[in-house]
Design an enzyme around this catalytic site. Structure first.
Site, PDB file in Angstrom:
ATOM      1  N   SER A  39      38.740  43.719  40.645  1.00 48.82           N
ATOM      2  CA  SER A  39      39.478  43.150  39.513  1.00 48.82           C
ATOM      3  C   SER A  39      38.659  42.177  38.677  1.00 48.82           C
ATOM      4  CB  SER A  39      40.761  42.468  39.986  1.00 48.82           C
ATOM      5  OG  SER A  39      40.474  41.266  40.652  1.00 48.82           O
ATOM      6  N   LYS A  82      40.854  34.996  39.922  1.00 54.83           N
ATOM      7  CA  LYS A  82      41.140  35.413  38.536  1.00 54.83           C
ATOM      8  C   LYS A  82      40.595  34.374  37.562  1.00 54.83           C
ATOM      9  CE  LYS A  82      43.677  38.810  40.113  1.00 54.83           C
ATOM     10  NZ  LYS A  82      43.118  40.138  40.194  1.00 54.83           N
TER      11      LYS A  82
END
Length: 178
Positions: A39, A82
């Site tokens: 990701s 993230k």
């Protein structure tokens, strides 16, 4: 006390001191973590080993584009890595062309290279609370992030720390910049 007993006591106290210092560093200063998944590609790769800085956010607030680590709400043993896109109080929206807007203005950034296929909850204007951050993976079409209800916005007290240094693989060793 004989010299042998003094030496054993001295060595024992030294090891106790080292153990306490290591515990304090891991608890309050820095911690190793491993990237699992894609990701955050191209910035971080599957298998990268990182050092997370736990002090930064005790001294200041998270900033846009910081890479942060926080626990997954449904499994505290699993952490997410993230990038912060939206800050507290901002309105986030992703349009049909995959553009990210902050408070109605196009976000100038170079992290997500692919056009965002699924804006999720950010298809409509999404207002962050006073202590909420909107986070996304750099590999936008292969990331579970704030666009989706399973992750949602990240509360300030959920952020464990900021990604600081990549320690493995050695050929990519170094500071992880914004």
């Amino acid at each position: 006390m004989n010299s042998k007993a003094k030496e054993v006591l001295s060595t024992s106290l030294y090891f106790l001191f080292v153990i306490i210092v290591c515990f304090l560093v891991v608890k309050y200063v820095a911690q190793r973590t491993e990237v699992i998944g894609v990701s955050m590609m191209e910035t971080l790769h599957d298998g990268d080993n990182l050092i997370m800085n736990k002090i930064s956010y005790r001294l200041g607030e998270p900033e846009r584009f910081d890479i942060v680590i926080f626990p997954f709400r449904n499994d505290e043993r699993k952490n997410y890595i993230k990038r912060i896109i939206g800050l507290p109080g901002e309105t986030i929206q992703i349009d049909d062309h995959g553009n990210i807007f902050i408070n109605g203005e196009l976000l100038e950034e170079h992290y997500g290279k692919d056009v965002i296929e699924n804006p999720g909850r950010a298809a409509e204007p999404f207002v962050l609370g006073d202590d909420e951050y909107f986070v996304m993976g750099d590999n936008r079409n292969n990331s579970e992030d704030s666009r989706f209800y399973e992750v949602g916005p990240v509360h300030r007290d959920e952020i464990l720390g900021k990604v600081w240094i990549r320690i493995f693989p050695l050929n990519r060793f170094g500071k992880v910049d914004k």
